[in-house]
Design a protein around this motif. Structure first.
Motif, PDB file in Angstrom:
ATOM      1  N   ARG A  49     -11.506  15.138  -2.439  1.00 53.09           N
ATOM      2  CA  ARG A  49     -10.314  14.831  -3.228  1.00 53.09           C
ATOM      3  C   ARG A  49     -10.731  13.910  -4.354  1.00 53.09           C
ATOM      4  O   ARG A  49     -11.452  12.934  -4.127  1.00 53.09           O
ATOM      5  CB  ARG A  49      -9.235  14.174  -2.360  1.00 53.09           C
ATOM      6  N   GLY A  51      -9.448  12.110  -8.302  1.00 51.51           N
ATOM      7  CA  GLY A  51      -8.378  11.828  -9.260  1.00 51.51           C
ATOM      8  C   GLY A  51      -8.672  10.527  -9.990  1.00 51.51           C
ATOM      9  O   GLY A  51      -9.757   9.941  -9.867  1.00 51.51           O
ATOM     10  N   ASP A  60      -0.476   9.664  -9.638  1.00 49.69           N
ATOM     11  CA  ASP A  60      -0.167   9.145  -8.309  1.00 49.69           C
ATOM     12  C   ASP A  60      -0.819   9.938  -7.187  1.00 49.69           C
ATOM     13  O   ASP A  60      -0.831   9.490  -6.046  1.00 49.69           O
ATOM     14  CB  ASP A  60       1.356   9.125  -8.093  1.00 49.69           C
ATOM     15  N   SER A  61      -1.292  11.132  -7.468  1.00 49.87           N
ATOM     16  CA  SER A  61      -1.882  11.980  -6.430  1.00 49.87           C
ATOM     17  C   SER A  61      -3.211  12.536  -6.949  1.00 49.87           C
ATOM     18  O   SER A  61      -3.431  12.605  -8.164  1.00 49.87           O
ATOM     19  CB  SER A  61      -0.936  13.128  -6.059  1.00 49.87           C
ATOM     20  N   PRO A  62      -4.090  12.938  -6.047  1.00 48.28           N
ATOM     21  CA  PRO A  62      -5.373  13.500  -6.507  1.00 48.28           C
ATOM     22  C   PRO A  62      -5.170  14.818  -7.245  1.00 48.28           C
ATOM     23  O   PRO A  62      -4.387  15.669  -6.831  1.00 48.28           O
ATOM     24  CB  PRO A  62      -6.161  13.687  -5.199  1.00 48.28           C
ATOM     25  N   HIS A 176      -4.438   0.815   2.815  1.00 46.26           N
ATOM     26  CA  HIS A 176      -3.274   1.364   2.105  1.00 46.26           C
ATOM     27  C   HIS A 176      -2.008   1.248   2.950  1.00 46.26           C
ATOM     28  O   HIS A 176      -0.952   0.822   2.464  1.00 46.26           O
ATOM     29  CB  HIS A 176      -3.551   2.828   1.753  1.00 46.26           C
ATOM     30  N   ARG A 524       0.029   9.682   5.618  1.00 46.19           N
ATOM     31  CA  ARG A 524      -0.629  10.953   5.279  1.00 46.19           C
ATOM     32  C   ARG A 524      -2.052  10.873   5.795  1.00 46.19           C
ATOM     33  O   ARG A 524      -2.958  10.451   5.071  1.00 46.19           O
ATOM     34  CB  ARG A 524      -0.602  11.187   3.769  1.00 46.19           C
ATOM     35  N   LEU A 527      -4.848  12.269   3.534  1.00 45.13           N
ATOM     36  CA  LEU A 527      -4.923  11.884   2.128  1.00 45.13           C
ATOM     37  C   LEU A 527      -4.923  10.383   1.902  1.00 45.13           C
ATOM     38  O   LEU A 527      -5.196   9.936   0.784  1.00 45.13           O
ATOM     39  CB  LEU A 527      -3.744  12.494   1.347  1.00 45.13           C
ATOM     40  N   ASP A 528      -4.580   9.593   2.927  1.00 38.89           N
ATOM     41  CA  ASP A 528      -4.429   8.161   2.692  1.00 38.89           C
ATOM     42  C   ASP A 528      -5.735   7.473   2.338  1.00 38.89           C
ATOM     43  O   ASP A 528      -5.718   6.377   1.764  1.00 38.89           O
ATOM     44  CB  ASP A 528      -3.812   7.498   3.927  1.00 38.89           C
ATOM     45  N   TRP A 530      -7.827   8.549   0.074  1.00 38.41           N
ATOM     46  CA  TRP A 530      -7.866   8.574  -1.395  1.00 38.41           C
ATOM     47  C   TRP A 530      -6.864   7.587  -1.971  1.00 38.41           C
ATOM     48  O   TRP A 530      -7.170   6.862  -2.922  1.00 38.41           O
ATOM     49  CB  TRP A 530      -7.571   9.983  -1.909  1.00 38.41           C
ATOM     50  N   TYR A 531      -5.660   7.551  -1.402  1.00 42.16           N
ATOM     51  CA  TYR A 531      -4.644   6.622  -1.911  1.00 42.16           C
ATOM     52  C   TYR A 531      -5.082   5.182  -1.715  1.00 42.16           C
ATOM     53  O   TYR A 531      -4.839   4.316  -2.577  1.00 42.16           O
ATOM     54  CB  TYR A 531      -3.312   6.880  -1.215  1.00 42.16           C
ATOM     55  N   ARG A 534      -7.645   4.357  -4.341  1.00 39.27           N
ATOM     56  CA  ARG A 534      -6.971   4.184  -5.638  1.00 39.27           C
ATOM     57  C   ARG A 534      -6.295   2.813  -5.717  1.00 39.27           C
ATOM     58  O   ARG A 534      -6.403   2.111  -6.737  1.00 39.27           O
ATOM     59  CB  ARG A 534      -5.951   5.294  -5.825  1.00 39.27           C
TER      60      ARG A 534
END
Length: 628
Positions: A49, A51, A60-62, A176, A524, A527-528, A530-531, A534
């Motif tokens: 992922r 971004g 806000d998202s990849p 996160h 998530r 996905l968390d 990546w968040y 970020r």
């Protein structure tokens, strides 16, 4: 009754999703000014992922999510390599797929370079000779030094990035979610992470990763998928080709669940009513045209008549061909006999040798047989063309080598040998759709269970919760209370329904009476990471004065301190000095010896050996190592 049962059935179809190529985005202007925005890459063993770490809403998202695989034929050029979503269907090319990972550690940096090329190209980074953006990259817990050195060398030397920051994906997710829950730092808790190749138990004390007491379990999503594929292929040997790994992964993600009490749940599946209600019937694709399906008596008779006509035509054509061959052979033999009548004995005997015959009498006998066979063949052709009666097969007509199967289906074969069944007899109906269905019953809970009991897959190791108990036992009771008060579940393999309840039940049995604990699932799980990376990049911006901030490695530091260097932060691996017992070679036990050596002059040099060695054969020496 049948309609009532059919209403209970749960029939599902495989989605067989095919990926579409990722678009090539244009580099936004706000990602360059006033300074380059960091690129966040979650380098996962299942999915990558990528971004931008920008505060704007559109980031806000990849922007890129693709499988971490490359399909490259042996000897093919780099431009012919397919990456991630450029591969529409993985199954035909599965034997060509390559990954940069060995379990969860990046070791194949040729493939890793192809992944970075794909990411930078599709994000619109087209600067000549270098990538001007800082990179935030995830890595495995306790990543080996050599692997980080190679990764830093790739980023700094090949892409000439200005800054790099490394962090653990599970800790980014932990960071996160704690931030979203508004927990005050420093955070203390224990992270249970399960991905595609490995599962980890990561203790965090006062905001720092305790790498000394973390553990890895080599059971995760790929092992569950392989186990489910083996179970289904043993259960349905007629559908081996249809039970692909992609479909098995879809079954795991969409139709599996974790049992809160495994043995109690298996007892429920013994009930036929429970089985019919909970079993998932997966419909495989099939063709509705089945030979010998439900057809009427008239259609079967018409097909039989057509088949007989075709066989009669084939037999007539074969007879014509055989008649021509016999006529040619007869003409040749007659020509040989004429040589004898003309008195050409030498040529006659030479021709007999060629025909593999011994005398004129044998020649005459064969000519008579051929004349009879030719005459009967002509009569049979005349009868088959105009007469309604059925000709009889001559005894002299031998079955042909190529037409043995056709000779058995001769039109002389009576049509009423196999009597037709009466029309009013009910024929059994073969349900083709049901034949192409996979019944997913106890497999729905058996495959996720290997995370807690790896033994069915042949793994000789502890399950996730047993390993958690082993890790907790290494701390004081006060530290254990602090850790279990924030048990955090993350990773793509933690998304099974019932996973949180199962962990709570296991902790209830594990912890002392009336002790407290709290289990939290990531918002998530896949996905968390990546968040979290970020969020960390936004909260730890680069100063811009040339010196790197906390957690960032600059190019100057890379050149000074080497590729193994790691700048620690709250979600990174840590530096651990370890004491290793190093054996000391044995020394002689004699006393000091004085050796005199003289040259041409009277000069002498005295050498005194060192004192006696210690009595122990080994000595502990401090060696600084990084098990990050």
């Amino acid at each position: 009754m049948a309609s009532k049962q059919e209403s209970v059935y749960q029939i599902f179809s495989f989605q067989d999703c095919k990926s579409s190529p990722d678009p090539i985005f244009e580099l936004p202007a706000q990602c360059l000014t006033p300074k380059p925005v960091p690129i966040v890459i979650d380098n996962g063993s299942f999915q990558t992922r990528a971004g931008w770490a920008a505060p704007a809403a559109e980031f806000d998202s990849p922007l890129l999510l693709f499988r971490s695989v490359a399909a490259r034929s042996r000897g093919a050029a780099r431009s012919e390599t397919q990456i991630g979503n450029d591969i529409p269907n993985l199954e035909p090319l599965r034997w060509l797929l390559k990954s940069q990972f060995d379990r969860n550690v990046a070791v194949n940096f040729e493939i890793q370079e192809l992944m970075f090329d794909y990411v930078f190209t599709h994000l619109g980074v087209c600067s000549e000779g270098s990538v001007a953006h800082p990179i935030v990259l995830t890595e495995a817990p306790c990543n080996p030094l050599h692997c980080r050195q190679m990764m830093s060398e790739l980023l700094f030397e090949c892409y000439r990035v200005p800054y790099v920051s490394y962090g653990v994906d599970s800790l980014y997710s932990f960071y996160h979610n704690n931030t979203r829950r508004k927990l005050q730092p420093p955070h203390t808790g224990i992270v249970l992470s399960s991905g595609y190749h490995c599962s980890h138990i990561l203790p965090v004390i006062n905001g720092r990763f305790d790498a000394v007491n973390c553990k890895r379990v080599n059971v995760a999503g790929s092992q569950a998928a392989s186990y489910l594929q083996r179970l289904l292929q043993l259960k349905y040997p007629g559908h081996l080709a249809a039970i692909t790994l992609s479909r098995v992964e879809e079954l795991l993600h969409e139709h599996s669940y974790t049992a809160v009490d495994y043995h109690e749940e298996l007892e429920k599946w013994r009930s036929p009513e429970f089985y019919e209600r909970e079993v998932h019937r997966m419909q495989l694709p099939f063709s509705g045209k089945v030979p010998g399906g439900c057809v009427s008596v008239e259609e079967r008779q018409e097909r039989r008549a057509q088949q007989l006509r075709r066989l009669q035509e084939i037999n007539a054509r074969r007879r014509e061909e055989k008649l021509l061959q016999d006529q040619e052979r007869l003409d040749r033999l007659m020509a040989v006999q004429e040589l004898l009548e003309d008195g050409l004995l030498d040529q006659f005997h030479k021709s007999l040798v060629e025909l593999n015959m011994d005398s004129a009498e044998e020649l005459q006998s064969y000519i008579n047989k051929l004349q009879l066979a030719v005459e009967q063949g002509r009569q049979k052709l005349l009868h088959s063309d105009g007469a309604e009666g059925k000709p009889e097969v001559s005894e002299l007509e031998q079955p042909m080598d190529e037409g043995d199967g056709v000779a058995l289906m001769d039109p002389d074969f009576p049509e009423d040998t196999l009597p037709e069944k009466p029309a009013n007899v009910v024929q059994p109906v073969f349900n083709v759709a049901e034949y192409h269905q996979l019944f997913i019953g106890t497999e729905r809970l058996r495959c996720p269970e290997i995370l807690f009991q790896p033994s069915p897959t042949g793994e000789d190791q502890m399950g996730l919760m047993e390993t958690l108990q082993y890790v907790l036992a290494r701390y004081t009771p006060e530290q254990q209370e602090a850790l279990v008060s924030n048990v955090f579940l993350t990773g793509g393999n933690m998304q099974y329904p019932g996973m949180k309840e199962r962990v709570e039940r296991e902790l209830l049995a594990m912890r002392p009476f009336q002790s407290h604990f709290k289990v939290t699932m990531a918002s998530r799980p896949a996905l968390d990471a990546w968040y979290g990376a970020r969020d960390w990049a936004l909260e730890h911006p680069l100063s811009g004065e040339g010196g790197a901030a906390e957690g960032w490695i600059s190019r100057q530091e890379y050149e000074e301190k080497g590729g193994e260097y790691l700048s620690e932060h709250c979600t990174s691996n840590v530096f651990i000095p370890m004491k290793i017992a190093k054996p000391v070679p044995a020394r002689p036990t004699e006393s000091s010896v004085t050796t005199l050596t003289s040259t041409g002059a009277s000069a002498a040099v005295t050498t005194v050996t060192s004192a006696l060695a210690p009595s122990s054969s080994t000595a502990a020496t401090d060696v600084s190592m990084v098990t990050s």
